[in-house]
Structure formats: C-alpha cells, structure tokens
Motif scaffolding. Structure first.
Motif, PDB file in Angstrom:
ATOM      1  N   ASP A   1       5.923 -12.524   0.799  1.00  0.00           N
ATOM      2  CA  ASP A   1       5.163 -12.210  -0.417  1.00  0.00           C
ATOM      3  C   ASP A   1       6.140 -12.005  -1.567  1.00  0.00           C
TER       4      ASP A   1
ATOM      5  N   ASP B   1      -3.882  -4.072  -3.776  1.00  0.00           N
ATOM      6  CA  ASP B   1      -3.973  -5.169  -2.812  1.00  0.00           C
ATOM      7  C   ASP B   1      -2.591  -5.357  -2.208  1.00  0.00           C
ATOM      8  N   TYR B   2      -2.406  -4.848  -0.997  1.00  0.00           N
ATOM      9  CA  TYR B   2      -1.085  -4.958  -0.386  1.00  0.00           C
ATOM     10  C   TYR B   2      -1.192  -5.103   1.123  1.00  0.00           C
ATOM     11  N   GLU B   3      -0.114  -5.650   1.692  1.00  0.00           N
ATOM     12  CA  GLU B   3       0.057  -5.670   3.136  1.00  0.00           C
ATOM     13  C   GLU B   3       1.440  -5.135   3.451  1.00  0.00           C
ATOM     14  N   LYS B   4       1.573  -4.567   4.656  1.00  0.00           N
ATOM     15  CA  LYS B   4       2.815  -3.916   5.042  1.00  0.00           C
ATOM     16  C   LYS B   4       3.570  -4.772   6.057  1.00  0.00           C
ATOM     17  N   SER B   5       4.886  -4.643   6.035  1.00  0.00           N
ATOM     18  CA  SER B   5       5.721  -5.212   7.080  1.00  0.00           C
ATOM     19  C   SER B   5       6.752  -4.170   7.484  1.00  0.00           C
TER      20      SER B   5
ATOM     21  N   LYS C   1       1.823  -8.322  -1.895  1.00  0.00           N
ATOM     22  CA  LYS C   1       0.445  -8.778  -2.029  1.00  0.00           C
ATOM     23  C   LYS C   1       0.249 -10.021  -1.172  1.00  0.00           C
ATOM     24  N   PRO C   2      -0.785 -10.026  -0.341  1.00  0.00           N
ATOM     25  CA  PRO C   2      -1.022 -11.203   0.503  1.00  0.00           C
ATOM     26  C   PRO C   2      -1.210 -12.472  -0.326  1.00  0.00           C
TER      27      PRO C   2
END
Length: 212
Positions: free
Chosen positions: A170, A158-162, A201-202
């Motif tokens: 996060d 469970d991840y989001e990228k920047s 993780k969001p």
C-alpha cells in the motif's frame, strides 16, 4: 478513566488523535510539546506541558501517573535521542504502555519500485527511525510501533494492518486513519502489544503515492 500523555502534541496526526481523545469523557489527556503556547486553546480540554522530548527528566514529570504514552515525535536528527529519553523516562515513571509512530521501510519491508522510491525519497530518515525503533523493541516496554505508509489529509478512516516481516505494498493512508488506530489502541491497550504494525489503505498499490 485512562490517562494518556501525547508527546509531540502539535503534530498533524497527533492533533487528529486528540480530537478523538477530547470527545471521550473516559480519557484524561495531557499534551507535551516544545512550545505549549501553540496548544493554548486546548487548556480546557487537556493538561498542557512545555518540554523537550530529548530531556528524560522533563518527560518523566509528564509521564508520572499516566497509563499510556503516545509518542508522535519526528525529526531525523532527534528521533533516536527521543526514543532513548522516552524509554528511560517511562522506566523511571513506572509506565509500560507505549504507542510509537515510526515510518515506512525501517525493516526493508517495502518491495519493488515503490520500495526503491521510498528509500530514495526518505534516505537517512529511514536509518534514524530504524535505530529508534530498535531501541524501543530492545526495551521491556509494552510498545506498539506504527509504520504508516505515505500520509494524506483525506477525511476517511480506511486502513489495513501488516505485521513485522510482512511486505507492505500500500502506498498511502490518511492521517485520520492513523489517528483512529492510535485511538483504538488507547481504548484497547492489550491489543498489538510488542508488535510493529504497518498501516496502509487497501488497494493503493503502485510505484509511489498517487499524488506524486
């Protein structure tokens, strides 16, 4: 068949990523680490090479014929030397694609109280990892630098990228998530080239990771 060499193959994230790689019959894996005996039980699943990641000649031998270098290296005192050796060895071995694990905060990209806590907790660690990342960014390699936030051992992806220049709020992410993203890049090597990617993780914003 894609050929991947994992530097620092005994690391926690690396070992999770290796499970993805070993299960994929279209990936040929080489493991590079200081004490190869620690991975002796993997000799039927990968080529195992003993060597130092600060030794460009040893790295070059391990990299020849490879398609992708995944560097899961660590240690505040060695990381910049390792980056220098990796860049040199990749040039000499004529390998372009690099996946490099860095750390959070190397661009002062963490705002607020979490950013203050991160700086205070990591200290010189950030400075040395920033130097190593700059060395890679200044090279002509097709790199992806990964900047995970604080990692835990949850069995989840469970991840989001920047991207570089975007703030990171996060506070945590699982090692399995980082490993899954590494595997995704290996399977999609044209994605996020010449990018420095934050990984979190969001919905984990806060002043510090939940377990502190």
């Amino acid at each position: 068949m894609v050929k991947v060499v994992v530097l620092g193959a005994h690391g926690k994230v690396a070992q999770i990523a290796e499970r993805f790689l070993f299960a994929d019959k279209d990936v040929d894996t080489t493991l590079f680490l200081r004490d190869s005996e620690r991975m002796a039980d993997k000799k039927n699943e990968a080529t195992i090479i003993d060597g130092s990641a600060t030794d460009a000649a040893q790295l070059e031998k391990a990299m020849k014929g490879q398609d992708i270098v995944y560097a899961n290296l660590g240690g505040k005192d060695d990381i910049d030397l390792e980056a220098e050796a990796v860049v040199e060895a990749m040039h000499n071995a004529n390998v372009k694609r690099l996946i490099w694990i860095s750390t959070l905060g190397i661009y002062d990209e963490v705002p607020g109280k979490f950013g203050e806590w991160n700086k205070e907790t990591l200290g010189d660690y950030i400075t040395e990892y920033a130097k190593a990342a700059k060395r890679i960014e200044d090279s002509d390699l097709d790199y992806t630098i990964i900047r995970p936030t604080w990692m835990d051992d949850k069995n989840e992806v469970d991840y989001e990228k920047s991207k570089k220049g975007e703030p990171i709020t996060d506070t945590e992410v699982s090692r399995k998530s980082v490993a899954a993203y590494v595997y995704h890049l290996i399977k999609n090597p044209k994605e996020d080239v010449k990018q420095s990617i934050g990984l979190g993780k969001p919905n984990t914003e806060g002043d510090k990771p939940s377990w502190y």
